[in-house]
Design a protein around this motif. Structure first.
Motif, PDB file in Angstrom:
ATOM      1  N   TYR A 235      39.392  -9.914 -29.634  1.00 40.39           N
ATOM      2  CA  TYR A 235      40.021  -8.696 -29.122  1.00 40.39           C
ATOM      3  C   TYR A 235      39.804  -7.480 -30.024  1.00 40.39           C
ATOM      4  O   TYR A 235      39.439  -6.409 -29.548  1.00 40.39           O
ATOM      5  CB  TYR A 235      41.528  -8.923 -28.963  1.00 40.39           C
ATOM      6  N   VAL A 236      40.056  -7.634 -31.327  1.00 42.83           N
ATOM      7  CA  VAL A 236      40.054  -6.450 -32.196  1.00 42.83           C
ATOM      8  C   VAL A 236      39.125  -6.558 -33.397  1.00 42.83           C
ATOM      9  O   VAL A 236      38.687  -5.521 -33.923  1.00 42.83           O
ATOM     10  CB  VAL A 236      41.491  -6.140 -32.697  1.00 42.83           C
ATOM     11  N   TYR A 237      38.811  -7.753 -33.865  1.00 45.71           N
ATOM     12  CA  TYR A 237      38.042  -7.905 -35.089  1.00 45.71           C
ATOM     13  C   TYR A 237      36.661  -7.258 -34.953  1.00 45.71           C
ATOM     14  O   TYR A 237      35.916  -7.525 -34.009  1.00 45.71           O
ATOM     15  CB  TYR A 237      37.889  -9.380 -35.455  1.00 45.71           C
ATOM     16  N   ARG A 238      36.349  -6.372 -35.881  1.00 45.60           N
ATOM     17  CA  ARG A 238      35.081  -5.621 -35.904  1.00 45.60           C
ATOM     18  C   ARG A 238      34.855  -4.802 -34.626  1.00 45.60           C
ATOM     19  O   ARG A 238      33.717  -4.585 -34.211  1.00 45.60           O
ATOM     20  CB  ARG A 238      33.893  -6.562 -36.139  1.00 45.60           C
ATOM     21  N   ARG A 239      35.933  -4.345 -34.003  1.00 48.74           N
ATOM     22  CA  ARG A 239      35.813  -3.525 -32.786  1.00 48.74           C
ATOM     23  C   ARG A 239      36.403  -2.136 -32.997  1.00 48.74           C
ATOM     24  O   ARG A 239      36.835  -1.482 -32.043  1.00 48.74           O
ATOM     25  CB  ARG A 239      36.484  -4.217 -31.599  1.00 48.74           C
ATOM     26  N   ALA A 240      36.422  -1.644 -34.236  1.00 48.13           N
ATOM     27  CA  ALA A 240      36.997  -0.336 -34.537  1.00 48.13           C
ATOM     28  C   ALA A 240      36.340   0.753 -33.694  1.00 48.13           C
ATOM     29  O   ALA A 240      35.109   0.835 -33.586  1.00 48.13           O
ATOM     30  CB  ALA A 240      36.838  -0.018 -36.014  1.00 48.13           C
ATOM     31  N   GLY A 241      37.181   1.588 -33.068  1.00 46.64           N
ATOM     32  CA  GLY A 241      36.701   2.693 -32.253  1.00 46.64           C
ATOM     33  C   GLY A 241      36.388   2.330 -30.827  1.00 46.64           C
ATOM     34  O   GLY A 241      36.235   3.228 -29.973  1.00 46.64           O
ATOM     35  N   VAL A 246      42.875  -4.598 -23.247  1.00 49.16           N
ATOM     36  CA  VAL A 246      44.135  -4.656 -22.498  1.00 49.16           C
ATOM     37  C   VAL A 246      44.603  -3.276 -22.067  1.00 49.16           C
ATOM     38  O   VAL A 246      44.933  -3.054 -20.895  1.00 49.16           O
ATOM     39  CB  VAL A 246      45.232  -5.346 -23.332  1.00 49.16           C
ATOM     40  N   CYS A 247      44.639  -2.295 -23.016  1.00 46.58           N
ATOM     41  CA  CYS A 247      45.208  -0.980 -22.689  1.00 46.58           C
ATOM     42  C   CYS A 247      44.195   0.158 -22.700  1.00 46.58           C
ATOM     43  O   CYS A 247      44.486   1.254 -22.231  1.00 46.58           O
ATOM     44  CB  CYS A 247      46.345  -0.663 -23.659  1.00 46.58           C
ATOM     45  N   GLY A 248      43.013  -0.058 -23.275  1.00 43.11           N
ATOM     46  CA  GLY A 248      41.987   0.975 -23.313  1.00 43.11           C
ATOM     47  C   GLY A 248      42.038   1.882 -24.518  1.00 43.11           C
ATOM     48  O   GLY A 248      41.123   2.686 -24.731  1.00 43.11           O
ATOM     49  N   ALA A 249      43.081   1.803 -25.321  1.00 39.99           N
ATOM     50  CA  ALA A 249      43.168   2.635 -26.526  1.00 39.99           C
ATOM     51  C   ALA A 249      42.130   2.191 -27.547  1.00 39.99           C
ATOM     52  O   ALA A 249      41.744   1.018 -27.587  1.00 39.99           O
ATOM     53  CB  ALA A 249      44.570   2.538 -27.122  1.00 39.99           C
TER      54      ALA A 249
END
Length: 270
Positions: A235-241, A246-249
């Motif tokens: 979901y978030v690891y190494r996905r900065a920016g 889930v929410c698009g932020a």
């Protein structure tokens, strides 16, 4: 640094393919030569993992009979054909058909039972071990003013949990990585522990870290699969920016105690 599921997979392979066999044990690099000579032509009684510590117990009548391995940042233990003889091998454990080749570990030592116990005693609770004691870990977390994002990376608390599992479990449960351990409820701690057990068991089974629920997989969302050295869908690891699934932020990134922390400020409010 490999996370705990990788070390458990190594122990499983040693137990399944090497245990009980007469082994050729050498140190091609030479730095473990004297110890390897003691182990040569003996067999493995058991390989066992506590967090990121791997212990290989040999059936020799000698006070120092356990090989203690910690891979560290660059170490690898690979199961390779006998003809794959390359690199700086600290330790080579060979059967008639394959070899376990250790390269670049942080630690490779021959230790006693008492020395192994001392390492285990200062290691936290491992979500992959059946004898883990989360009920004893919980009061320590509850007393701490440190953030849960910090505590999850502390091997004296959560053994085997690394940067990926830290980020992904907190996202999946909507927990702010900056929440103090003392602010957690018993129920939330139990959720964190259960999710770590669930995700890390998947890691052992698949040999990669997959944390994304079915509704957020590439085929369900019509998106491209993740392309990363670590493999697996996250979901978030190494996905900065990049947008949150889930929410698009946009996913945020910040250095926490020397490691990059990834989180969604919108989804992680607990």
């Amino acid at each position: 640094m490999p996370e705990g599921h990788v070390i458990h997979r190594l122990a499983n392979t040693l137990n399944e393919d090497f245990r009980g066999k007469d082994l050729q044990v050498t140190s091609p690099q030479g730095r473990f030569a004297a110890e390897a000579a003691l182990l040569d032509e003996h067999s493995i009684a058991r390989a066992e993992t506590f967090g990121k510590h791997l212990f290989v117990d040999f059936d020799i009548d000698h006070p120092e009979h356990i090989v203690y391995i910690h891979l560290g940042l660059i170490g690898t233990l690979r199961f390779e054909p006998l003809e794959d003889y390359w690199g700086q091998m600290r330790l080579r454990i060979a059967t008639d058909t394959q070899a376990a080749n250790l390269r670049g570990p942080q630690f490779c030592r021959l230790i006693t039972d008492a020395e192994m116990q001392a390492i285990v005693d200062r290691t936290g609770e491992d979500p992959l071990r059946a004898d883990a004691r989360p009920a004893e870990l919980w009061p320590r977390v509850k007393r701490s003013k440190r953030s849960i994002g910090s505590l999850l990376m502390d091997q004296k608390y959560f053994a085997g949990v690394g940067n990926i599992y830290r980020a992904e479990t907190l996202f999946r449960l909507g927990v702010s990585p900056f929440a103090a351990g003392s602010s957690l409820s018993t129920e939330l701690f139990d959720e964190i522990w259960a999710d770590l057990v669930h995700l890390m068991r998947i890691g052992v089974e698949r040999g990669r870290i997959d944390t994304v629920r079915d509704e957020h997989l590439p085929e369900a969302m019509g998106r491209e699969p993740r392309k990363d050295d670590h493999g697996g869908e996250v979901y978030v690891y190494r996905r900065a920016g990049l947008p949150c699934y889930v929410c698009g932020a946009p996913i945020m990134e910040k250095v926490m105690e020397g490691r990059n922390l990834f989180w969604c400020p919108s989804c992680q409010q607990r």
